[in-house]
Scaffold this active site. Structure first.
Site, PDB file in Angstrom:
ATOM      1  N   SER A 185       0.789  -1.231   0.000  1.00  0.00           N
ATOM      2  CA  SER A 185       0.000   0.000   0.000  1.00  0.00           C
ATOM      3  C   SER A 185       0.816   1.274   0.000  1.00  0.00           C
ATOM      4  CB  SER A 185      -0.942   0.006   1.211  1.00  0.00           C
ATOM      5  OG  SER A 185      -0.204  -0.001   2.421  1.00  0.00           O
ATOM      6  N   HIS A 213      -5.337  -4.234  -0.878  1.00  0.00           N
ATOM      7  CA  HIS A 213      -5.241  -3.215  -1.930  1.00  0.00           C
ATOM      8  C   HIS A 213      -5.237  -3.821  -3.329  1.00  0.00           C
ATOM      9  CE1 HIS A 213      -4.564   0.430   0.530  1.00  0.00           C
ATOM     10  NE2 HIS A 213      -4.092  -0.448   1.402  1.00  0.00           N
ATOM     11  N   LYS A 243     -12.199  -0.929   0.932  1.00  0.00           N
ATOM     12  CA  LYS A 243     -11.380  -0.150   0.007  1.00  0.00           C
ATOM     13  C   LYS A 243     -12.092  -0.126  -1.356  1.00  0.00           C
ATOM     14  CE  LYS A 243      -7.084  -0.643   2.559  1.00  0.00           C
ATOM     15  NZ  LYS A 243      -7.647  -1.234   3.797  1.00  0.00           N
TER      16      LYS A 243
END
Length: 396
Positions: A185, A213, A243
Site C-alpha cells: 500500500s 489493496h 477499500k
C-alpha cells in the site's frame, strides 16, 4: 489523571510534534468522494481508498436502505449464536465465487481478518516468514500467534528461499507460513506470486496473501491472486471490503475446510458482533457490480496511469509503483508534512505519510486516484503539484 500517565503522554506528544511525526486528523463534512469538504473547503481528494467510487454509489445506498427496512440496523449477536443472517451467507457465497475459492468467511474489518486467521492457524511451535514491508495488521496477527517471526527482505526471492530452507530444515517448527501483501500500500508494487508459489511448493510452505489493496484493483477486479491465475495454489486469500468494495469489513477465502476451521477457531469471528445488514447487502451489490462489468476497474487504471505520467513528467519521485497507488516520495518528515499542508491550502488533499508507517527518511504523500475522478480534476491536481513542488524545492 495519574501524574505518571500525564508526564508520559505530554512527553510522547511533544516528541512526535518536534520530529514532524504527529498526525493531524482532518474531519470530512459529507461524503468521501473524488472531492471532499474539510473545514468548509472543497478539495480534490487523492487520499481515499475508495478506488472504484463505490462508497457513494447510488445503487449501494439504495440496497443498504432496503436492508435496514427488512433486517434492521444491527445483526444483534455474534455469528456463532444468532448473528448469522441470511445476508451473511449470501455474501460469503458471493465472495467465494468472486475469488475463485471453495468458500469464504466475512469479518468486521480487514485488520480483524489478519488478527483472526494468522492466530488461528499458527502457534508457538511454528514459524512465519513475513515480507519486511507487510501491513501492520499482518505484523500484529503474527505477534498474537506467538510463532517465530522471520523477516524476509522485500520481494527478495533469494532471501525467501534461503530463509525457508533454514526454517524447514532446522526441524524446529511444525508448520512454516509465508505471508505477503498482494499489493503493497505504501509503494504500489505487486508481490511476486508465481515465484513465491514455486518456493512454497519446494519447501511445503503455507501461503497467505493479504490482498487488501488488490481486491477490486488487480485481476480485472478479482485480485492479485486471480491476476496471476493462482487461485488453486494460494492457501489463504484475505481482503478488505472497505477499500475498492467501498463499504466496511474483510474476508478470508480458501478451501471449505479452512473456512470451517476459522468459524470455530478465529477469535474475532467468535467474539465480535457480525456485520450490519445494510453493510452486508451493500457489499453483495458491490461485488456483483465488479463481477458484471470491468468498467469501474478500467477507469481506475486509466486515471491512475494518467496521474502517474503527469507527476513523473513534472519530476516527482514516484517510486516503482505498478498499480494506481502513486507515492510522491519527499524524504524528510517535516518537509513531507509541509508539502501536504501546502497542497491542501491550494486545493488538493493528499495526506502525508511518515514514520512509523514508512521507514524514516522516506516520507511521502500517497496519491490514490479513483474511478470517480474526472480528467479535469486530475489536471487541476497536477497544476497544484507543480506549483507547490517548485515552491518547496521538491522539483525544479
Amino acid at each position: 489523571m495519574s501524574k505518571i500517565l500525564n508526564d508520559f503522554l505530554t512527553s510522547q506528544l511533544n516528541g512526535l510534534k518536534e520530529q514532524g511525526l504527529y498526525n493531524e486528523i482532518n474531519v470530512v463534512t459529507g461524503p468521501n468522494g473524488p472531492k471532499i469538504n474539510i473545514e468548509g473547503n472543497d478539495l480534490i481528494n487523492l487520499s481515499s481508498n475508495n478506488y472504484l467510487g463505490l462508497a457513494t454509489h447510488e445503487k449501494l445506498k439504495e440496497v443498504a436502505k432496503q436492508a435496514i427496512d427488512s433486517h434492521g440496523v444491527g445483526s444483534g449477536a455474534v455469528r456463532t449464536i444468532n448473528g448469522t443472517l441470511d445476508l451473511h451467507v449470501e455474501l460469503e457465497n458471493k465472495l467465494a465465487e468472486f475469488k475463485g475459492t471453495e468458500a469464504a468467511v466475512a469479518f468486521q474489518s480487514g485488520f480483524n481478518c489478519n488478527m483472526a486467521a494468522i492466530q488461528a492457524i499458527m502457534n508457538k511451535e511454528d514459524a512465519i516468514l513475513s515480507d519486511e514491508l507487510n501491513h501492520a495488521s499482518i505484523i500484529d496477527g503474527c505477534r498474537l500467534s506467538r510463532a517465530k517471526i522471520i523477516r524476509v527482505k522485500h520481494s527478495d526471492m533469494d532471501d525467501l528461499r534461503m530463509k525457508a530452507k533454514e526454517a524447514v530444515e532446522s526441524g524446529n517448527y511444525n508448520k512454516v507460513m509465508y505471508i505477503t501483501d498482494g499489493v503493497f500500500s505504501m509503494d504500489g508494487d505487486v508481490a511476486l506470486l508465481p515465484e513465491i508459489v514455486e518456493i512454497a511448493k519446494e519447501f511445503d510452505l503455507i501461503t497467505y496473501v493479504d490482498d487488501a489493496h488488490g481486491s477490486g484493483v488487480m485481476g480485472k477486479g478479482a485480485g492479485t491472486v486471480k491476476h496471476f491465475g493462482l487461485e488453486k495454489e494460494i492457501d489463504i486469500q484475505m481482503g478488505t471490503l472497505s477499500k475498492a468494495i467501498g463499504v466496511v469489513g474483510g474476508y478470508v477465502a480458501g478451501t471449505q475446510e479452512l473456512i470451517d476451521y476459522l468459524t470455530v477457531a478465529a477469535r474475532p469471528f467468535l467474539f465480535s458482533t457480525s456485520l450490519t445488514p445494510a453493510d452486508t447487502r451493500a457489499i453483495i451489490e458491490a461485488v456483483q457490480t465488479l463481477m458484471d462489468s470491468t468498467e469501474l476497474h478500467d477507469k481506475l487504471w486509466e486515471n491512475g496511469d494518467y496521474l502517474k505520467k503527469g507527476l513523473k513528467e513534472l519530476g516527482f519521485n514516484i517510486g516503482n509503483s505498478e498499480t494506481p497507488i502513486t507515492p510522491c516520495i519527499i524524504g524528510e518528515e517535516k518537509l513531507t508534512q509541509e508539502f501536504s499542508k501546502r497542497l491542501m491550502e491550494e486545493g488538493v488533499y493528499a495526506k502525508s505519510i511518515v514514520f512509523p508507517t514508512v521507514p524514516r527518511g522516506t516520507g511521502r504523500v500517497r496519491n490514490m486516484p479513483t474511478a470517480a475522478h474526472t480528467k479535469e480534476m486530475l489536471d487541476e491536481a497536477l497544476k497544484i503539484y507543480e506549483k507547490v513542488g517548485k515552491e518547496l524545492g521538491v522539483i525544479s
